[in-house]
Scaffold this motif. Structure first.
Motif, short mmCIF file in Angstrom:
data_model
loop_
_atom_site.label_atom_id
_atom_site.label_comp_id
_atom_site.label_asym_id
_atom_site.label_seq_id
_atom_site.Cartn_x
_atom_site.Cartn_y
_atom_site.Cartn_z
N VAL A 1 -7.59 -5.81 -1.63
CA VAL A 1 -6.32 -5.36 -1.06
C VAL A 1 -6.43 -3.87 -0.78
N LYS A 2 -5.94 -3.47 0.38
CA LYS A 2 -5.94 -2.07 0.78
C LYS A 2 -4.53 -1.53 0.60
N LEU A 3 -4.43 -0.38 -0.05
CA LEU A 3 -3.14 0.27 -0.24
C LEU A 3 -3.03 1.47 0.70
N GLN A 4 -1.95 1.52 1.45
CA GLN A 4 -1.66 2.71 2.23
C GLN A 4 -0.86 3.64 1.33
N THR A 5 -1.43 4.78 1.00
CA THR A 5 -0.75 5.69 0.10
C THR A 5 -0.62 7.05 0.75
N TYR A 6 0.59 7.46 0.93
CA TYR A 6 0.90 8.75 1.56
C TYR A 6 2.33 9.09 1.17
N THR A 7 2.75 10.27 1.51
CA THR A 7 4.17 10.62 1.46
C THR A 7 4.54 11.06 2.87
N PRO A 8 5.81 11.13 3.18
CA PRO A 8 6.18 11.57 4.53
C PRO A 8 5.57 12.93 4.88
N ASP A 9 5.49 13.82 3.90
CA ASP A 9 4.95 15.16 4.15
C ASP A 9 3.45 15.16 4.42
N THR A 10 2.73 14.13 3.99
CA THR A 10 1.29 14.10 4.22
C THR A 10 0.92 13.41 5.52
N ASN B 1 -23.59 -14.11 4.70
CA ASN B 1 -22.62 -14.11 3.60
C ASN B 1 -21.27 -14.56 4.14
N SER B 2 -20.46 -15.09 3.24
CA SER B 2 -19.12 -15.49 3.67
C SER B 2 -18.29 -14.27 4.05
N VAL B 3 -17.25 -14.51 4.80
CA VAL B 3 -16.37 -13.43 5.26
C VAL B 3 -15.70 -12.76 4.06
N PHE B 4 -15.60 -11.45 4.10
CA PHE B 4 -14.92 -10.68 3.06
C PHE B 4 -13.55 -10.31 3.62
N ILE B 5 -12.49 -10.83 3.03
CA ILE B 5 -11.14 -10.65 3.55
C ILE B 5 -10.42 -9.54 2.77
N ILE B 6 -9.92 -8.56 3.53
CA ILE B 6 -9.16 -7.46 2.95
C ILE B 6 -7.72 -7.57 3.42
N ALA B 7 -6.80 -7.78 2.50
CA ALA B 7 -5.37 -7.83 2.82
C ALA B 7 -4.81 -6.42 2.68
N GLU B 8 -3.64 -6.21 3.21
CA GLU B 8 -3.04 -4.88 3.17
C GLU B 8 -1.65 -4.93 2.55
#
Length: 103
Positions: free
Chosen positions: A48-57, A14-21
């Motif tokens: 697309v990958k989302l980095q989801t956090y807060t400073p406290d986590t 299969n073709s490459v699966f590209i995940i952006a951030e």
């Protein structure tokens, strides 16, 4: 074994699966986050990958030397907590960003 992400087969033959951030590069600006996701789509990325956090986590609010940034970066002199206060993607943005990414 073959995997699937959405309607895409992943694996050998299969073709490459590209995940952006989408990290903190939106500078806490929702419109910039939207523009970035649209650019990611236009570039041909599959997800697309989302980095989801807060400073406290992700860290503690501490000015101990172990939590100071001093490696010759843009954030030198700040604590990790202060950095993450500026760089996080709010959880509230996720539903709309997901909708935009799927369009």
């Amino acid at each position: 074994m073959k995997l699937r992400i959405g309607n895409r087969a992943i694996g050998e033959d299969n073709s490459v699966f590209i995940i952006a951030e989408l990290s903190g590069n939106h500078n806490q600006n929702f419109d910039l986050a939207v523009k970035t996701i649209k650019a990611i789509k236009e570039s041909g990325a599959d997800a697309v990958k989302l980095q989801t956090y807060t400073p406290d986590t992700i860290t503690i609010d501490c000015d101990n030397e172990y939590f100071q940034i001093k490696k010759g970066t843009l954030w030198d002199g700040k604590t990790l907590y202060q950095l993450y206060q500026e760089a996080y993607t709010p959880w509230e943005w996720q539903p709309e960003l997901k909708r935009i990414a799927k369009i």
